[in-house]
Design an enzyme around this catalytic site. Structure first.
Site, PDB file in Angstrom:
ATOM      1  N   SER A   1       1.315   3.404  -2.375  1.00  0.00           N
ATOM      2  CA  SER A   1       0.971   4.413  -3.389  1.00  0.00           C
ATOM      3  C   SER A   1       0.332   5.673  -2.823  1.00  0.00           C
ATOM      4  O   SER A   1       0.302   6.700  -3.497  1.00  0.00           O
ATOM      5  CB  SER A   1       0.017   3.787  -4.423  1.00  0.00           C
ATOM      6  OG  SER A   1      -1.110   3.247  -3.765  1.00  0.00           O
TER       7      SER A   1
ATOM      8  N   VAL B   1      -2.874  -7.765  -1.715  1.00  0.00           N
ATOM      9  CA  VAL B   1      -2.299  -8.505  -0.569  1.00  0.00           C
ATOM     10  C   VAL B   1      -3.212  -9.628  -0.075  1.00  0.00           C
ATOM     11  O   VAL B   1      -2.761 -10.530   0.623  1.00  0.00           O
ATOM     12  CB  VAL B   1      -1.924  -7.580   0.624  1.00  0.00           C
ATOM     13  CG1 VAL B   1      -0.826  -6.588   0.251  1.00  0.00           C
ATOM     14  CG2 VAL B   1      -3.143  -6.872   1.204  1.00  0.00           C
TER      15      VAL B   1
ATOM     16  N   TYR C   1     -12.622  -3.820  11.723  1.00  0.00           N
ATOM     17  CA  TYR C   1     -11.271  -3.231  11.644  1.00  0.00           C
ATOM     18  C   TYR C   1     -10.520  -3.427  12.976  1.00  0.00           C
ATOM     19  O   TYR C   1      -9.331  -3.751  12.983  1.00  0.00           O
ATOM     20  CB  TYR C   1     -11.453  -1.751  11.322  1.00  0.00           C
ATOM     21  CG  TYR C   1     -10.196  -0.954  11.079  1.00  0.00           C
ATOM     22  CD1 TYR C   1      -9.414  -1.142   9.945  1.00  0.00           C
ATOM     23  CD2 TYR C   1      -9.830   0.068  11.964  1.00  0.00           C
ATOM     24  CE1 TYR C   1      -8.282  -0.360   9.718  1.00  0.00           C
ATOM     25  CE2 TYR C   1      -8.717   0.860  11.741  1.00  0.00           C
ATOM     26  CZ  TYR C   1      -7.937   0.642  10.614  1.00  0.00           C
ATOM     27  OH  TYR C   1      -6.834   1.424  10.385  1.00  0.00           O
TER      28      TYR C   1
ATOM     29  N   SER D   1      -3.419  -0.051  14.394  1.00  0.00           N
ATOM     30  CA  SER D   1      -4.282   1.110  14.652  1.00  0.00           C
ATOM     31  C   SER D   1      -4.637   1.185  16.122  1.00  0.00           C
ATOM     32  O   SER D   1      -4.702   0.157  16.811  1.00  0.00           O
ATOM     33  CB  SER D   1      -5.572   0.972  13.837  1.00  0.00           C
ATOM     34  OG  SER D   1      -6.500   1.958  14.228  1.00  0.00           O
TER      35      SER D   1
ATOM     36  N   GLY E   1       0.834  -1.209   0.000  1.00  0.00           N
ATOM     37  CA  GLY E   1       0.000   0.000   0.000  1.00  0.00           C
ATOM     38  C   GLY E   1       0.863   1.252   0.000  1.00  0.00           C
ATOM     39  O   GLY E   1       0.579   2.215   0.708  1.00  0.00           O
TER      40      GLY E   1
ATOM     41  N   ASN F   1       1.618  -2.350   5.392  1.00  0.00           N
ATOM     42  CA  ASN F   1       0.842  -1.125   5.577  1.00  0.00           C
ATOM     43  C   ASN F   1      -0.548  -1.192   4.946  1.00  0.00           C
ATOM     44  O   ASN F   1      -1.457  -0.486   5.392  1.00  0.00           O
ATOM     45  CB  ASN F   1       1.649   0.036   4.982  1.00  0.00           C
ATOM     46  CG  ASN F   1       0.822   1.291   4.811  1.00  0.00           C
ATOM     47  OD1 ASN F   1       0.550   2.005   5.786  1.00  0.00           O
ATOM     48  ND2 ASN F   1       0.381   1.566   3.587  1.00  0.00           N
TER      49      ASN F   1
HETATM   50  P1  NAP Z   1      -5.087   5.039   2.346  1.00  0.00           P
HETATM   51  O1  NAP Z   1      -4.683   6.451   2.138  1.00  0.00           O
HETATM   52  O2  NAP Z   1      -6.493   4.631   2.088  1.00  0.00           O
HETATM   53  O3  NAP Z   1      -4.096   4.108   1.472  1.00  0.00           O
HETATM   54  C1  NAP Z   1      -4.252   2.744   1.497  1.00  0.00           C
HETATM   55  C2  NAP Z   1      -3.153   2.091   0.703  1.00  0.00           C
HETATM   56  O4  NAP Z   1      -3.314   0.661   0.813  1.00  0.00           O
HETATM   57  C3  NAP Z   1      -3.192   2.427  -0.773  1.00  0.00           C
HETATM   58  O5  NAP Z   1      -1.868   2.512  -1.247  1.00  0.00           O
HETATM   59  C4  NAP Z   1      -3.894   1.213  -1.379  1.00  0.00           C
HETATM   60  O6  NAP Z   1      -3.509   0.931  -2.717  1.00  0.00           O
HETATM   61  C5  NAP Z   1      -3.376   0.105  -0.476  1.00  0.00           C
HETATM   62  N1  NAP Z   1      -4.233  -1.079  -0.468  1.00  0.00           N
HETATM   63  C6  NAP Z   1      -5.510  -1.183  -0.034  1.00  0.00           C
HETATM   64  N2  NAP Z   1      -5.946  -2.454  -0.203  1.00  0.00           N
HETATM   65  C7  NAP Z   1      -4.911  -3.148  -0.750  1.00  0.00           C
HETATM   66  C8  NAP Z   1      -4.733  -4.477  -1.160  1.00  0.00           C
HETATM   67  N3  NAP Z   1      -5.724  -5.383  -1.044  1.00  0.00           N
HETATM   68  N4  NAP Z   1      -3.548  -4.845  -1.698  1.00  0.00           N
HETATM   69  C9  NAP Z   1      -2.537  -3.957  -1.832  1.00  0.00           C
HETATM   70  N5  NAP Z   1      -2.640  -2.664  -1.452  1.00  0.00           N
HETATM   71  C10 NAP Z   1      -3.827  -2.270  -0.916  1.00  0.00           C
HETATM   72  O7  NAP Z   1      -4.792   4.563   3.841  1.00  0.00           O
HETATM   73  P2  NAP Z   1      -3.819   5.173   4.969  1.00  0.00           P
HETATM   74  O8  NAP Z   1      -4.611   6.096   5.797  1.00  0.00           O
HETATM   75  O9  NAP Z   1      -2.549   5.598   4.375  1.00  0.00           O
HETATM   76  O10 NAP Z   1      -3.603   3.840   5.842  1.00  0.00           O
HETATM   77  C11 NAP Z   1      -2.437   3.057   5.752  1.00  0.00           C
HETATM   78  C12 NAP Z   1      -2.435   2.063   6.895  1.00  0.00           C
HETATM   79  O11 NAP Z   1      -2.495   2.759   8.135  1.00  0.00           O
HETATM   80  C13 NAP Z   1      -3.635   1.115   6.886  1.00  0.00           C
HETATM   81  O12 NAP Z   1      -3.237  -0.167   7.334  1.00  0.00           O
HETATM   82  C14 NAP Z   1      -4.566   1.737   7.898  1.00  0.00           C
HETATM   83  O13 NAP Z   1      -5.429   0.783   8.461  1.00  0.00           O
HETATM   84  C15 NAP Z   1      -3.576   2.279   8.908  1.00  0.00           C
HETATM   85  N6  NAP Z   1      -4.097   3.366   9.747  1.00  0.00           N
HETATM   86  C16 NAP Z   1      -4.494   4.542   9.196  1.00  0.00           C
HETATM   87  C17 NAP Z   1      -4.985   5.561  10.036  1.00  0.00           C
HETATM   88  C18 NAP Z   1      -5.437   6.890   9.518  1.00  0.00           C
HETATM   89  O14 NAP Z   1      -5.972   7.686  10.320  1.00  0.00           O
HETATM   90  N7  NAP Z   1      -5.259   7.214   8.248  1.00  0.00           N
HETATM   91  C19 NAP Z   1      -5.066   5.329  11.409  1.00  0.00           C
HETATM   92  C20 NAP Z   1      -4.640   4.104  11.915  1.00  0.00           C
HETATM   93  C21 NAP Z   1      -4.149   3.133  11.085  1.00  0.00           C
HETATM   94  P3  NAP Z   1      -4.322   1.555  -4.006  1.00  0.00           P
HETATM   95  O15 NAP Z   1      -3.895   2.991  -4.071  1.00  0.00           O
HETATM   96  O16 NAP Z   1      -3.841   0.766  -5.149  1.00  0.00           O
HETATM   97  O17 NAP Z   1      -5.759   1.384  -3.697  1.00  0.00           O
END
Ligand code: NAP
Length: 243
Positions: free
Chosen positions: A10, A61, A154, A141, A8, A89
């Site tokens: 990107s 993934v 989640y 998280s 993830g 991630n």
């Molecule tokens: P995001 O902006 O939605 O980005 C998600 C990333 O994961 C994208 O690059 C997406 O790829 C990739 N992805 C999703 N499903 C996938 C799959 N099946 N196979 C491969 N890649 C996949 O999310 P984020 O906020 O950066 O979150 C990143 C991590 O941090 C996650 O695990 C999330 O649960 C955790 N997190 C986030 C927060 C928050 O507040 N943002 C808080 C706690 C934890 P595409 O671009 O190709 O779709």
């Protein structure tokens, strides 16, 4: 040639992690994504601007066969390269009250975080154990520690990865491969773009959402050899919201 594989990578936190590991640690990057090709290509150019190589590995993934074949193919084409850092991630949310949670919402959230961890870690861990060095960092998280209403799926997925982090760290510590988890609170990204920051920030002692770059700082430290005596830990990064 040493590589860091970031799933993830990107967008959001994953993108910031790729940039930080490239700039701080000078590792080459294996950037995984699932669907957004344009975003992945843009970030590849940005990473290569930092003077390291960036290769894109597109796989879902949740698809064990696709993960295995993609990583095996890369390894056979790059026999002199090794993956020393893995950042699990990739993650998704499908929020809603538990009583209304469909099987699909339950399964896809668990598949991405928990089975994604299994599929990708299985594909790279043997080589780390063989070379007696490695860093595995799982992005979990606050929800997986505290539990969050509206996010039972989640919370379950991230809670399971936290437990897996602790167990795996104990299994493989002797081989100098460390396994840690980073637990963000509210971080600005596509995942939280529809959240009302003005309302939520009242709950956060530091009075704001975090930035992906702030999470990347912590991940980069854990990915470096400076974190050599830390394993099996879950490190919060949430502006003081929960400890
Ligand atoms: P995001 O902006 O939605 O980005 C998600 C990333 O994961 C994208 O690059 C997406 O790829 C990739 N992805 C999703 N499903 C996938 C799959 N099946 N196979 C491969 N890649 C996949 O999310 P984020 O906020 O950066 O979150 C990143 C991590 O941090 C996650 O695990 C999330 O649960 C955790 N997190 C986030 C927060 C928050 O507040 N943002 C808080 C706690 C934890 P595409 O671009 O190709 O779709």
């Amino acid at each position: 040639m040493k590589y860091a594989l970031v799933t993830g990578g990107s967008r959001g936190i994953g993108k910031a992690v790729c940039l930080k590991i490239a700039s701080d640690l000078k590792y080459n990057i294996l950037l995984n994504y699932n669907s957004n090709t344009e975003a992945a290509e843009e970030i590849r150019a940005e990473i290569e601007g930092l003077g390291v190589k960036c290769e894109i590995l597109k796989f879902d993934v949740t698809n064990a066969d696709a993960v295995q074949s993609s990583i095996e193919e890369w390894k056979s084409e790059n026999p002199d390269s090794k993956i020393e850092i893995l950042v699990n991630n990739a993650g998704i949310t499908k929020d809603g009250l538990f009583i209304f949670t469909s099987k699909e919402s339950w399964k896809s959230v668990i598949d991405t975080s928990l089975n994604g961890f299994y599929n990708v870690t299985q594909a790279v861990l043997k080589d780390m154990l063989r070379s007696r060095y490695g860093r595995v960092i799982n992005i979990v998280s606050l929800s997986g520690l505290k539990g969050n209403p509206g996010q039972v799926n989640y919370s379950a997925a991230k809670g399971a990865v936290i437990a897996a982090t602790k167990a795996l760290a104990q299994e493989i510590g002797k081989r100098k491969v460390t396994v840690n988890a980073v637990a963000p609170g509210f971080i600005q990204s596509d995942m939280t773009k529809d959240f009302n920051e003005e309302e939520f920030k009242k709950l956060i002692p530091l009075n704001r959402f975090g930035e992906a770059e702030e999470v990347a700082e912590l991940v980069s430290f854990l990915a470096s050899d400076r974190s050599s005596y830390i394993t099996g830990e879950v490190i919060n990064i949430n502006g003081g919201l929960y400890s």
